[in-house]
Design a protein around this motif. Structure first.
Motif, PDB file in Angstrom:
ATOM      1  N   MET A  99      35.154  29.002  64.298  1.00 26.08           N
ATOM      2  CA  MET A  99      36.318  28.239  64.739  1.00 26.08           C
ATOM      3  C   MET A  99      35.990  26.753  64.723  1.00 26.08           C
ATOM      4  N   SER A 100      36.982  25.910  64.414  1.00 29.12           N
ATOM      5  CA  SER A 100      36.759  24.481  64.325  1.00 29.12           C
ATOM      6  C   SER A 100      36.791  23.843  65.709  1.00 29.12           C
ATOM      7  N   GLU A 101      36.298  22.585  65.783  1.00 25.66           N
ATOM      8  CA  GLU A 101      36.356  21.850  67.045  1.00 25.66           C
ATOM      9  C   GLU A 101      37.805  21.660  67.480  1.00 25.66           C
ATOM     10  N   LEU A 102      38.703  21.374  66.517  1.00 29.66           N
ATOM     11  CA  LEU A 102      40.124  21.236  66.854  1.00 29.66           C
ATOM     12  C   LEU A 102      40.656  22.542  67.429  1.00 29.66           C
ATOM     13  N   GLY A 103      40.306  23.665  66.802  1.00 26.26           N
ATOM     14  CA  GLY A 103      40.756  24.953  67.307  1.00 26.26           C
ATOM     15  C   GLY A 103      40.227  25.246  68.700  1.00 26.26           C
TER      16      GLY A 103
ATOM     17  N   LEU B  17      45.954  26.932  62.897  1.00 29.61           N
ATOM     18  CA  LEU B  17      45.360  25.715  63.461  1.00 29.61           C
ATOM     19  C   LEU B  17      44.208  26.067  64.403  1.00 29.61           C
ATOM     20  N   GLU B  18      44.446  27.024  65.288  1.00 33.35           N
ATOM     21  CA  GLU B  18      43.402  27.419  66.239  1.00 33.35           C
ATOM     22  C   GLU B  18      42.201  28.046  65.541  1.00 33.35           C
ATOM     23  N   GLN B  19      42.457  28.701  64.425  1.00 36.77           N
ATOM     24  CA  GLN B  19      41.378  29.376  63.704  1.00 36.77           C
ATOM     25  C   GLN B  19      40.690  28.478  62.694  1.00 36.77           C
ATOM     26  N   GLY B  20      41.105  27.212  62.624  1.00 40.10           N
ATOM     27  CA  GLY B  20      40.469  26.278  61.705  1.00 40.10           C
ATOM     28  C   GLY B  20      40.800  26.529  60.258  1.00 40.10           C
ATOM     29  N   ARG B  21      41.955  27.115  59.984  1.00 38.72           N
ATOM     30  CA  ARG B  21      42.321  27.448  58.614  1.00 38.72           C
ATOM     31  C   ARG B  21      43.377  26.509  58.037  1.00 38.72           C
TER      32      ARG B  21
END
Length: 278
Positions: A1-5, A53-57
């Motif tokens: 997962m990304s930092e944003l997510g 978005l939450e999953q960094g995709r």
């Protein structure tokens, strides 16, 4: 997962339906805070887009989408800035070499005889200081270079813990500021080492870092219990250096004519007199 997510998920978990005017559907609720569907509804997004978005995709995010998320998650100005920066940031390829402080900046520090002052780099590394700052905090020159980091000292040096009257508030704020500043150093290996070390060695740091709070460091007031002058309150200001945007000048002052100003003068006079220090 990304930092944003990770950040979006943490903010979603921190908000109740009642806070945003939604009925508390489901009793008991299966998730803490808002569901993804509820955030998507509030932000005027499809559930699929918000989930990605939450999953960094999602590789690119528009300003309209970010503004909708800011409204839905009730983000502060600092949090909104953080999200916008995350959305357009790119990972650093490698950690930069140790930053150097320009000679005129060190001359400025030395000229501030009665004003504790530091120059901080990325990750709150202490790059330069004056005698007054060493007297107020610790003797930075006696520390190993890799240990000259303000957040590290705040958590791992007993002298720094004892210095602040309200250490938990100061430390939590420092973690939030570190995360805010770290958005410009995505992929920085040295930052990852710092966060990893502090997460392993301090439960409070691990909890606050996991909370994803962010705050831009600008200024405020610190209440200290100094071993030389006792209780003292100082105003601090953080100013970016124009010629070196990754470096920040931090100064500590007290209103003229008051007891805190007098205590600061005593401390800084003591620090320049070897016989008194002995």
């Amino acid at each position: 997962m990304s930092e944003l997510g990770d950040f979006l998920k943490a903010r979603r978990a921190a908000i109740t339906p009642e806070e945003v005017g939604l009925p508390p559907i489901g009793n008991p609720r299966r998730v803490k805070g808002l569901r993804r569907e509820e955030v998507a509804q509030l932000a005027a997004l499809s559930v699929d887009h918000y989930t990605r978005l939450e999953q960094g995709r999602v590789t690119a995010t528009s300003e309209n989408v970010l503004a909708g998320l800011a409204r839905a998650l009730r983000l502060t100005d600092d949090e909104h800035t953080y999200v916008r920066t995350l959305a357009r940031s790119r990972p650093a390829r490698r950690s930069p070499a140790a930053a150097r402080v320009a000679g005129p900046v060190q001359d400025l520090l030395n000229a501030l005889t009665h004003t504790p002052a530091l120059v901080l780099g990325r990750r709150t590394d202490v790059l330069a200081w004056n005698r007054a700052a060493a007297a107020l905090f610790v003797d930075f020159a006696a520390l190993r270079p890799e240990h000259r980091n303000l957040v590290r000292l705040l958590f791992l040096d007993p002298r720094m813990r004892a210095l602040y009257s309200d250490w938990p508030a100061v430390a939590a704020e420092a973690v939030a500021s570190l995360r805010m500043d770290a958005v410009h150093a995505t992929g920085d290996a040295r930052l990852a080492e710092l966060v990893g070390e502090l997460s392993l060695r301090d439960d409070d740091f691990r909890r606050w870092w996991g909370g994803h709070a962010v705050r831009a460091a600008g200024g405020g007031r610190k209440r200290l219990r100094h071993p030389v002058v006792g209780a003292i309150e100082l105003d601090w200001q953080a100013m970016r250096l124009g010629a070196a945007p990754d470096q920040t000048l931090v100064t500590y002052t007290a209103p003229a004519g008051g007891p805190d100003h007098d205590a600061l003068r005593i401390l800084t006079s003591w620090s320049t007199d070897p016989s008194r220090r002995g």
